[in-house]
Design an enzyme around this catalytic site. Structure first.
Site, PDB file in Angstrom:
ATOM      1  N   ASN A  10      57.666  14.635   3.841  1.00  0.00           N
ATOM      2  CA  ASN A  10      58.727  14.678   2.830  1.00  0.00           C
ATOM      3  C   ASN A  10      58.787  16.119   2.312  1.00  0.00           C
ATOM      4  OD1 ASN A  10      60.403  14.418   0.637  1.00  0.00           O
ATOM      5  ND2 ASN A  10      59.000  13.162  -0.584  1.00  0.00           N
ATOM      6  N   TRP A  11      59.782  16.834   2.793  1.00  0.00           N
ATOM      7  CA  TRP A  11      59.867  18.263   2.420  1.00  0.00           C
ATOM      8  C   TRP A  11      60.387  18.472   1.008  1.00  0.00           C
ATOM      9  CZ3 TRP A  11      62.437  21.018   7.259  1.00  0.00           C
ATOM     10  CH2 TRP A  11      61.479  21.132   8.275  1.00  0.00           C
ATOM     11  N   LYS A  12      60.888  17.420   0.385  1.00  0.00           N
ATOM     12  CA  LYS A  12      61.497  17.555  -0.951  1.00  0.00           C
ATOM     13  C   LYS A  12      62.538  18.684  -0.911  1.00  0.00           C
ATOM     14  CE  LYS A  12      57.400  15.473  -2.808  1.00  0.00           C
ATOM     15  NZ  LYS A  12      56.519  15.228  -3.934  1.00  0.00           N
ATOM     16  N   HIS A  95      61.836   6.965  -4.482  1.00  0.00           N
ATOM     17  CA  HIS A  95      60.716   7.884  -4.673  1.00  0.00           C
ATOM     18  C   HIS A  95      60.469   8.071  -6.172  1.00  0.00           C
ATOM     19  CE1 HIS A  95      58.390  11.572  -4.808  1.00  0.00           C
ATOM     20  NE2 HIS A  95      58.031  11.300  -3.564  1.00  0.00           N
ATOM     21  N   GLU A  97      59.924  10.541  -7.961  1.00  0.00           N
ATOM     22  CA  GLU A  97      60.677  11.641  -8.594  1.00  0.00           C
ATOM     23  C   GLU A  97      62.115  11.201  -8.880  1.00  0.00           C
ATOM     24  OE1 GLU A  97      59.712  14.634  -5.684  1.00  0.00           O
ATOM     25  OE2 GLU A  97      57.636  14.554  -6.373  1.00  0.00           O
ATOM     26  N   GLU A 167      52.906   4.874  -3.418  1.00  0.00           N
ATOM     27  CA  GLU A 167      52.608   6.215  -3.912  1.00  0.00           C
ATOM     28  C   GLU A 167      52.283   6.143  -5.400  1.00  0.00           C
ATOM     29  OE1 GLU A 167      54.461   9.498  -1.391  1.00  0.00           O
ATOM     30  OE2 GLU A 167      56.088   8.737  -2.615  1.00  0.00           O
ATOM     31  N   GLY A 173      51.523  15.025  -5.962  1.00  0.00           N
ATOM     32  CA  GLY A 173      51.574  16.446  -6.294  1.00  0.00           C
ATOM     33  C   GLY A 173      50.503  16.882  -7.279  1.00  0.00           C
ATOM     34  N   GLY A 233      53.785  15.032   1.031  1.00  0.00           N
ATOM     35  CA  GLY A 233      54.684  15.991   0.398  1.00  0.00           C
ATOM     36  C   GLY A 233      54.165  17.404   0.597  1.00  0.00           C
ATOM     37  N   GLY A 234      53.446  17.908  -0.394  1.00  0.00           N
ATOM     38  CA  GLY A 234      52.979  19.300  -0.392  1.00  0.00           C
ATOM     39  C   GLY A 234      52.337  19.746   0.918  1.00  0.00           C
TER      40      GLY A 234
HETATM   41  P1  PGA Z   1      52.325  14.973  -2.352  1.00  0.00           P
HETATM   42  O1  PGA Z   1      53.711  14.189  -2.426  1.00  0.00           O
HETATM   43  O2  PGA Z   1      51.767  14.775  -0.969  1.00  0.00           O
HETATM   44  O3  PGA Z   1      52.682  16.409  -2.636  1.00  0.00           O
HETATM   45  O4  PGA Z   1      51.443  14.391  -3.415  1.00  0.00           O
HETATM   46  C1  PGA Z   1      53.888  12.937  -1.817  1.00  0.00           C
HETATM   47  C2  PGA Z   1      55.293  12.458  -2.037  1.00  0.00           C
HETATM   48  O5  PGA Z   1      55.838  12.730  -3.103  1.00  0.00           O
HETATM   49  O6  PGA Z   1      55.903  11.804  -1.168  1.00  0.00           O
END
Ligand code: PGA
Length: 252
Positions: A10-12, A95, A97, A167, A173, A233-234
């Site tokens: 997930n590149w956001k 998600h 976020e 999650e 994050g 993500g990160g």
């Molecule tokens: P993260 O994010 O690996 O940076 O904790 C995961 C996500 O939000 O899908």
């Protein structure tokens, strides 16, 4: 024996097409096997470009969000038919976020899933509890509400094509990863909620874990019997680190 896990990046809101190009080249040179288990979710603007680049390699392409309506005066939104037009395979929905920053409700998330089903795009339905809910012993209550309200009214058969991403909000994050035991126990809880509401075939629905997954913890998480993949993500932003997560998962 466990099935081969799913590895979802997930590149956001990161990367331009130039950065995406070198990333994809690097991942392709580092990971040659099981590419059909590798999923990439870039920003909307990169989807047509990534589609062209990935079409010969079996890596699945997805969006990070979709509108809950199919067409109309909704400035800034992107619909399921528009995503289908680009040829994408899956879409993240709900998600944390999106839930916390953009106040998406369970009902809106349900509408998005419905749009995706109509256009045969696989939803990756994200759920998770906050730190406060975990500290107060309300994990099951919180997850059950997200699952029941987010998936209300769908048939058992339709739901056989979704993936659930657990999650925990406190792990996204933050560098604070759920222990493999906590993650596995929570996946079991999720599976039980699904089976009780929709029936035994829900055992087949993959449940993947997300939240501070990195090369150093991917293997111990993926060794757990009920962790069927990772949403990263990160650590997915760097091609080498994502490729390492893939190789750790494939070494089990
Ligand atoms: P993260 O994010 O690996 O940076 O904790 C995961 C996500 O939000 O899908």
């Amino acid at each position: 024996m466990k099935n081969t896990p799913l590895f979802i990046a997930n590149w956001k809101m990161h990367k331009t097409s130039k950065e995406a190009l070198s990333y994809i080249d690097q991942v392709l040179s580092l990971s040659k096997n099981h590419l059909q288990h590798v999923y990439l979710a870039p920003s909307f603007t990169l989807l047509p470009f990534c589609k062209k680049k990935l079409s010969d390699f079996g890596i699945s392409l997805g969006a990070q969000n979709v509108s809950g309506v199919l067409e109309g005066a909704f400035t800034g939104e992107v619909s399921a038919p528009q995503l289908q037009d680009v040829g994408i395979d899956f879409c993240l929905v709900g998600h944390s976020e999106r839930r916390s920053i953009y106040h998406e409700s369970n009902a809106e998330i349900r509408a998005k899933i419905s749009c995706l089903f109509q256009y045969k795009i696989m939803p990756i339905f994200c759920i998770g509890e906050t730190k406060q809910q975990r500290d107060q012993g309300k994990v099951k209550e919180s997850l059950a509400k997200q699952i029941i309200e987010g998936l209300e009214g769908f048939e058992e058969k339709q739901l056989s094509s979704i993936v659930i991403a657990y999650e925990p909000v406190w792990a996204i994050g933050t560098g604070e990863v759920a222990t493999p035991n906590i993650a596995n126990d929570t996946h079991q809880m999720i599976q039980e909620i699904l089976i009780r509401k929709w029936g035994p075939s829900m055992r087949q629905v993959p449940i993947i874990y997300g939240g501070s997954v990195k090369p150093s913890n991917a293997k111990e998480l993926l060794e757990q019997p009920l962790i069927h993949g990772v949403l990263v993500g990160g650590a997915s932003l760097d091609a080498e680190s994502f490729a390492k997560i893939i190789s750790e998962g494939l070494s089990i």
